[in-house]
Design a protein around this motif. Structure first.
Motif, PDB file in Angstrom:
ATOM      1  N   HIS A  70      18.056   5.381 -10.366  1.00  0.00           N
ATOM      2  CA  HIS A  70      18.066   4.799  -9.018  1.00  0.00           C
ATOM      3  C   HIS A  70      17.131   5.559  -8.090  1.00  0.00           C
ATOM      4  CE1 HIS A  70      19.654   2.483  -5.698  1.00  0.00           C
ATOM      5  NE2 HIS A  70      19.968   3.579  -5.042  1.00  0.00           N
ATOM      6  N   GLY A  71      17.125   6.880  -8.173  1.00  0.00           N
ATOM      7  CA  GLY A  71      16.240   7.674  -7.320  1.00  0.00           C
ATOM      8  C   GLY A  71      14.776   7.440  -7.632  1.00  0.00           C
ATOM      9  N   SER A  72      14.443   7.337  -8.919  1.00  0.00           N
ATOM     10  CA  SER A  72      13.048   7.076  -9.284  1.00  0.00           C
ATOM     11  C   SER A  72      12.606   5.689  -8.837  1.00  0.00           C
ATOM     12  CB  SER A  72      12.873   7.227 -10.796  1.00  0.00           C
ATOM     13  OG  SER A  72      13.661   6.271 -11.497  1.00  0.00           O
ATOM     14  N   ALA A  73      13.539   4.717  -8.868  1.00  0.00           N
ATOM     15  CA  ALA A  73      13.201   3.370  -8.405  1.00  0.00           C
ATOM     16  C   ALA A  73      12.924   3.367  -6.906  1.00  0.00           C
ATOM     17  CB  ALA A  73      14.337   2.406  -8.729  1.00  0.00           C
ATOM     18  N   GLN A  74      13.738   4.091  -6.134  1.00  0.00           N
ATOM     19  CA  GLN A  74      13.499   4.181  -4.693  1.00  0.00           C
ATOM     20  C   GLN A  74      12.181   4.877  -4.389  1.00  0.00           C
ATOM     21  OE1 GLN A  74      17.198   6.105  -3.369  1.00  0.00           O
ATOM     22  NE2 GLN A  74      17.807   4.178  -2.404  1.00  0.00           N
ATOM     23  N   ALA A  75      11.882   5.947  -5.124  1.00  0.00           N
ATOM     24  CA  ALA A  75      10.619   6.668  -4.912  1.00  0.00           C
ATOM     25  C   ALA A  75       9.432   5.783  -5.241  1.00  0.00           C
ATOM     26  CB  ALA A  75      10.597   7.934  -5.762  1.00  0.00           C
ATOM     27  N   THR A  76       9.537   5.010  -6.324  1.00  0.00           N
ATOM     28  CA  THR A  76       8.453   4.107  -6.710  1.00  0.00           C
ATOM     29  C   THR A  76       8.236   3.026  -5.656  1.00  0.00           C
ATOM     30  OG1 THR A  76       8.980   4.473  -9.039  1.00  0.00           O
ATOM     31  CG2 THR A  76       7.591   2.592  -8.522  1.00  0.00           C
ATOM     32  N   SER A  77       9.322   2.506  -5.108  1.00  0.00           N
ATOM     33  CA  SER A  77       9.209   1.481  -4.069  1.00  0.00           C
ATOM     34  C   SER A  77       8.553   2.035  -2.805  1.00  0.00           C
ATOM     35  CB  SER A  77      10.595   0.923  -3.727  1.00  0.00           C
ATOM     36  OG  SER A  77      11.190   0.308  -4.843  1.00  0.00           O
ATOM     37  N   LEU A  78       8.881   3.269  -2.437  1.00  0.00           N
ATOM     38  CA  LEU A  78       8.267   3.880  -1.259  1.00  0.00           C
ATOM     39  C   LEU A  78       6.786   4.130  -1.479  1.00  0.00           C
ATOM     40  CD1 LEU A  78      11.022   6.473  -0.235  1.00  0.00           C
ATOM     41  CD2 LEU A  78      10.406   4.373   0.962  1.00  0.00           C
ATOM     42  N   ILE A  79       6.422   4.535  -2.688  1.00  0.00           N
ATOM     43  CA  ILE A  79       5.008   4.808  -2.976  1.00  0.00           C
ATOM     44  C   ILE A  79       4.201   3.529  -3.009  1.00  0.00           C
ATOM     45  CG2 ILE A  79       3.420   5.684  -4.730  1.00  0.00           C
ATOM     46  CD1 ILE A  79       5.581   7.697  -5.519  1.00  0.00           C
ATOM     47  N   SER A  80       4.749   2.492  -3.650  1.00  0.00           N
ATOM     48  CA  SER A  80       3.997   1.246  -3.809  1.00  0.00           C
ATOM     49  C   SER A  80       3.862   0.482  -2.505  1.00  0.00           C
ATOM     50  CB  SER A  80       4.666   0.372  -4.868  1.00  0.00           C
ATOM     51  OG  SER A  80       5.965  -0.005  -4.457  1.00  0.00           O
ATOM     52  N   GLY A  81       4.923   0.489  -1.676  1.00  0.00           N
ATOM     53  CA  GLY A  81       4.887  -0.256  -0.419  1.00  0.00           C
ATOM     54  C   GLY A  81       4.663  -1.733  -0.667  1.00  0.00           C
ATOM     55  N   ASP A  82       3.670  -2.292   0.027  1.00  0.00           N
ATOM     56  CA  ASP A  82       3.319  -3.702  -0.149  1.00  0.00           C
ATOM     57  C   ASP A  82       2.085  -3.877  -1.016  1.00  0.00           C
ATOM     58  OD1 ASP A  82       5.415  -4.454   1.514  1.00  0.00           O
ATOM     59  OD2 ASP A  82       4.179  -4.242   3.327  1.00  0.00           O
ATOM     60  N   ALA A  83       1.737  -2.857  -1.788  1.00  0.00           N
ATOM     61  CA  ALA A  83       0.528  -2.916  -2.609  1.00  0.00           C
ATOM     62  C   ALA A  83       0.678  -3.955  -3.712  1.00  0.00           C
ATOM     63  CB  ALA A  83       0.234  -1.547  -3.212  1.00  0.00           C
ATOM     64  N   ASP A  84      -0.457  -4.544  -4.089  1.00  0.00           N
ATOM     65  CA  ASP A  84      -0.473  -5.565  -5.136  1.00  0.00           C
ATOM     66  C   ASP A  84      -1.118  -5.067  -6.419  1.00  0.00           C
ATOM     67  OD1 ASP A  84       0.728  -7.427  -3.441  1.00  0.00           O
ATOM     68  OD2 ASP A  84      -1.214  -8.025  -2.594  1.00  0.00           O
ATOM     69  N   GLU A  85      -1.364  -3.748  -6.529  1.00  0.00           N
ATOM     70  CA  GLU A  85      -2.015  -3.227  -7.705  1.00  0.00           C
ATOM     71  C   GLU A  85      -1.181  -3.484  -8.949  1.00  0.00           C
ATOM     72  OE1 GLU A  85      -1.780  -1.733  -4.932  1.00  0.00           O
ATOM     73  OE2 GLU A  85      -3.774  -1.054  -4.284  1.00  0.00           O
ATOM     74  N   PHE A  86      -1.871  -3.525 -10.082  1.00  0.00           N
ATOM     75  CA  PHE A  86      -1.192  -3.843 -11.343  1.00  0.00           C
ATOM     76  C   PHE A  86      -0.151  -2.791 -11.698  1.00  0.00           C
ATOM     77  CE2 PHE A  86      -0.938  -3.350 -15.975  1.00  0.00           C
ATOM     78  CZ  PHE A  86      -0.457  -4.593 -16.320  1.00  0.00           C
ATOM     79  N   MET A  87      -0.442  -1.506 -11.382  1.00  0.00           N
ATOM     80  CA  MET A  87       0.470  -0.437 -11.775  1.00  0.00           C
ATOM     81  C   MET A  87       1.815  -0.527 -11.044  1.00  0.00           C
ATOM     82  SD  MET A  87      -1.186   2.852  -9.808  1.00  0.00           S
ATOM     83  CE  MET A  87       0.094   3.938 -10.429  1.00  0.00           C
ATOM     84  N   PHE A  88       1.831  -1.267  -9.917  1.00  0.00           N
ATOM     85  CA  PHE A  88       3.071  -1.434  -9.172  1.00  0.00           C
ATOM     86  C   PHE A  88       3.660  -2.838  -9.330  1.00  0.00           C
ATOM     87  CE2 PHE A  88       0.824   1.817  -6.446  1.00  0.00           C
ATOM     88  CZ  PHE A  88       1.617   2.875  -6.847  1.00  0.00           C
ATOM     89  N   SER A  89       3.133  -3.592 -10.292  1.00  0.00           N
ATOM     90  CA  SER A  89       3.576  -4.982 -10.430  1.00  0.00           C
ATOM     91  C   SER A  89       5.031  -5.092 -10.883  1.00  0.00           C
ATOM     92  CB  SER A  89       2.663  -5.719 -11.429  1.00  0.00           C
ATOM     93  OG  SER A  89       2.726  -5.082 -12.705  1.00  0.00           O
ATOM     94  N   CYS A  90       5.538  -4.072 -11.554  1.00  0.00           N
ATOM     95  CA  CYS A  90       6.919  -4.118 -12.052  1.00  0.00           C
ATOM     96  C   CYS A  90       7.885  -3.370 -11.146  1.00  0.00           C
ATOM     97  CB  CYS A  90       6.982  -3.529 -13.458  1.00  0.00           C
ATOM     98  SG  CYS A  90       6.068  -4.474 -14.689  1.00  0.00           S
ATOM     99  N   THR A  91       7.423  -2.957  -9.949  1.00  0.00           N
ATOM    100  CA  THR A  91       8.275  -2.166  -9.059  1.00  0.00           C
ATOM    101  C   THR A  91       9.526  -2.926  -8.657  1.00  0.00           C
ATOM    102  OG1 THR A  91       6.370  -0.959  -8.189  1.00  0.00           O
ATOM    103  CG2 THR A  91       8.370  -0.955  -6.859  1.00  0.00           C
TER     104      THR A  91
END
Length: 234
Positions: A70-91
């Motif tokens: 859960h913590g890693s998912a929250q951190a990933t969401s904060l890092i990705s923001g509204d970005a559309d990059e492929f590396m964040f497509s599964c956020t």
């Protein structure tokens, strides 16, 4: 591998001790917050050992694992923001899975585990549903109690590392690294056990409030904080 197994056994044992204290203290504090009753701590500890020790052992494995997810998912969401990059497509997918998993195993469930003698998974589900009905999810997601306890554990482990490592350098220089690592782990877990008391009090307060927000036992602290969080997210 043998040393790794011993360290994992140490970590699990200390988690069981910490969570046993958390269930006991949260039971006592829940009764105080919900109905103003003063439950004897020794009686609560006896009930914990009699009815809940098996569920505590299971929860001591699930909570750290699901908490990391859960913590890693929250951190990933904060890092990705509204970005559309492929590396964040599964956020969003990962966050949804993590949010679902946390309902089956969370530290708030230890309150219901002690009070209602439920199984750990059922206690976690019921507690999270109670938070949803009371609208406490924004507050729970921003709660820093666990982070504070973690930092206290790291600080305690660091102090033990300095003391143990310094002693090993003087007496057994060849074992300084091993002694420092073991001293850190022991100091960390001992501090986490000590911090189980305040963490249990906070958990009991949130759960008791979520079940009866209109109780005269509570002031306007939680509603005011929720309003601040909602305004900041708007």
């Amino acid at each position: 591998m043998f040393i790794l197994v011993i360290l994992l056994s140490l970590a699990w044992t200390m988690q069981v001790i910490k969570n046993t204290l958390q269930v006991t203290i949260s039971h006592v504090k829940y009764m105080h917050f919900s109905c103003g009753a003063d439950l004897d701590t020794s009686m609560a500890l006896h009930d914990t050992f009699k009815h809940s020790i098996g569920s505590i052992c299971i929860g001591s494995v699930l909570v750290p694992v699901l908490g990391v997810i859960h913590g890693s998912a929250q951190a990933t969401s904060l890092i990705s923001g509204d970005a559309d990059e492929f590396m964040f497509s599964c956020t969003n997918c990962y966050s949804g899975v993590a949010s679902r998993l946390i309902t089956y195993g969370n530290r708030w469930g230890f309150v219901h585990l002690g009070v209602y003698k439920k199984g750990f998974v059922q206690a976690s589900i019921d507690t999270w549903e109670t938070f949803k009905r009371a609208g406490l999810e924004p507050l729970i997601d921003s709660d820093l109690t666990s982070s504070f306890c973690f930092l206290c554990g790291v600080a305690g482990g660091a102090i033990c590392t300095l003391v143990g490592g310094s002693w090993a350098l003087v007496v057994y220089k060849g074992y300084a690294t091993e002694v420092s690592i073991y001293a850190f782990l022991i100091g960390y877990f001992m501090c986490r056990v000590a911090m189980a008391w305040p963490q249990a009090c906070v958990s009991a307060y949130y759960v008791a409030y979520a079940e009866n927000p209109q109780s005269v036992q509570f002031d306007q602290t939680i509603p005011a904080r929720i309003q601040v969080l909602l305004r900041s997210q708007a």
